[in-house]
Scaffold this active site. Sequence first.
Site, PDB file in Angstrom:
ATOM      1  N   GLY A  27       0.792  -1.226   0.000  1.00 27.91           N
ATOM      2  CA  GLY A  27       0.000   0.000   0.000  1.00 27.91           C
ATOM      3  C   GLY A  27       0.821   1.271   0.000  1.00 27.91           C
ATOM      4  N   ILE A  29       1.417   3.466   2.368  1.00 27.95           N
ATOM      5  CA  ILE A  29       2.353   3.550   3.495  1.00 27.95           C
ATOM      6  C   ILE A  29       3.307   2.366   3.466  1.00 27.95           C
ATOM      7  CG2 ILE A  29       2.584   3.513   6.023  1.00 27.95           C
ATOM      8  CD1 ILE A  29      -0.180   4.845   6.157  1.00 27.95           C
ATOM      9  N   ASN A 112     -11.473  -0.823   8.155  1.00 26.36           N
ATOM     10  CA  ASN A 112     -10.185  -1.218   8.718  1.00 26.36           C
ATOM     11  C   ASN A 112     -10.291  -2.062   9.975  1.00 26.36           C
ATOM     12  OD1 ASN A 112      -9.029   0.135   6.634  1.00 26.36           O
ATOM     13  ND2 ASN A 112      -8.213   1.828   7.833  1.00 26.36           N
ATOM     14  N   ILE A 135      -0.444   0.896  12.799  1.00 26.65           N
ATOM     15  CA  ILE A 135      -0.478   2.144  12.042  1.00 26.65           C
ATOM     16  C   ILE A 135      -1.869   2.388  11.465  1.00 26.65           C
ATOM     17  CG2 ILE A 135       0.438   3.280   9.959  1.00 26.65           C
ATOM     18  CD1 ILE A 135       3.106   1.816  10.529  1.00 26.65           C
ATOM     19  N   SER A 136      -2.593   1.315  11.178  1.00 23.75           N
ATOM     20  CA  SER A 136      -3.917   1.408  10.553  1.00 23.75           C
ATOM     21  C   SER A 136      -4.863   2.252  11.394  1.00 23.75           C
ATOM     22  CB  SER A 136      -4.509   0.015  10.374  1.00 23.75           C
ATOM     23  OG  SER A 136      -3.639  -0.832   9.659  1.00 23.75           O
ATOM     24  N   ASN A 137      -5.489   3.219  10.755  1.00 19.40           N
ATOM     25  CA  ASN A 137      -6.428   4.102  11.451  1.00 19.40           C
ATOM     26  C   ASN A 137      -7.838   3.528  11.489  1.00 19.40           C
ATOM     27  OD1 ASN A 137      -5.010   6.438  12.395  1.00 19.40           O
ATOM     28  ND2 ASN A 137      -4.621   6.973  10.259  1.00 19.40           N
ATOM     29  N   ARG A 171       5.276  16.092  13.115  1.00 20.48           N
ATOM     30  CA  ARG A 171       4.557  17.254  12.581  1.00 20.48           C
ATOM     31  C   ARG A 171       4.700  18.444  13.525  1.00 20.48           C
ATOM     32  NH1 ARG A 171      -0.793  14.076  10.613  1.00 20.48           N
ATOM     33  NH2 ARG A 171      -0.295  13.941   8.391  1.00 20.48           N
ATOM     34  N   HIS A 195      -4.743   9.757  18.661  1.00 19.89           N
ATOM     35  CA  HIS A 195      -4.165   9.962  17.327  1.00 19.89           C
ATOM     36  C   HIS A 195      -5.220  10.401  16.317  1.00 19.89           C
ATOM     37  CE1 HIS A 195      -1.299   9.624  14.112  1.00 19.89           C
ATOM     38  NE2 HIS A 195      -1.925   8.622  13.521  1.00 19.89           N
TER      39      HIS A 195
END
Length: 334
Positions: A27, A29, A112, A135-137, A171, A195
Amino acid sequence: MLSRVAKRAFSSTVANPYKVTVLGAGGGIGQPLSLLLKLNHKVTDLRLYDLKGAKGVATDLSHIPTNSVVKGFTPEEPDGLNNALKDTDMVLIPAGVPRKPGMTRDDLFAINASIVRDLAAATAESAPNAAILVISNPVNSTVPIVAQVLKNKGVYNPKKLFGVTTLDSIRAARFISEVENTDPTQERVNVIGGHSGITIIPLISQTNHKLMSDDKRHELIHRIQFGGDEVVKAKNGAGSATLSMAHAGAKFANAVLSGFKGERDVIEPSFVDSPLFKSEGIEFFASPVTLGPDGIEKIHPIGELSSEEEEMLQKCKETLKKNIEKGVNFVASK
């Protein structure tokens, strides 16, 4: 932003070989994340899994002359997922669908959640001792999903389950440096909570920029909280924050491996099973953690907050509790 720990990832010596698996390696990412892991000399066995594309990514990466072996796996081959996971030291899960314009991380839940649940179940069977980096939201809900699956399988180790929130911190460092005209590599901003959106709390009062004007600070906080929207909009529906997230994931993975090696003072933020607000029914919370040979060594307190940050924390906790319950209830209902 490269920390000292991250820079050490690119040394030419290997003291400890580690097996690392990426679930969702084909994917947006997964591909750049796999590249960065191929360049990390702590990784000697890199396994890439996806519904499609993993073998192509693995072949491409195998031409890079680092000391790791890389192999791709798909569900089309017998025991593909099991072989990708067997005896691995670390599992990274970027699998799932990306955000599109107008979508929140929570909008991704319906798709997800089931993907993460199934991958967690496979990990519990084939790599029960592995560190799992989610990591998957939406991370606020997917981490509790993984925890609940592992609990049901009898292999839950809270010291080795991490929601990757590093992107919020990098960020924050980058954005604050733009506002204050400083070197972003020298900025460190503790970001706590969760997150997504208002659950992301950058602790500006704990930096060297506590005297920033109210307008600047409010704008900065909002940009950190909703930085993902900025990328989704700029990509015009063609993706989300894939490259910066891959960097964040690789940075955190390197920190966990550094902890495994016994390096000292490895501290990174993460969304983990935390005692900080358990008395209020909040089982998971993001804050700085010290990483060691067995995973989490210490969960650090959040420190003194400004009155504004205290207000943000209260709003965060209300939303976070619902997000966590959503993940737990999803597993319980299936």
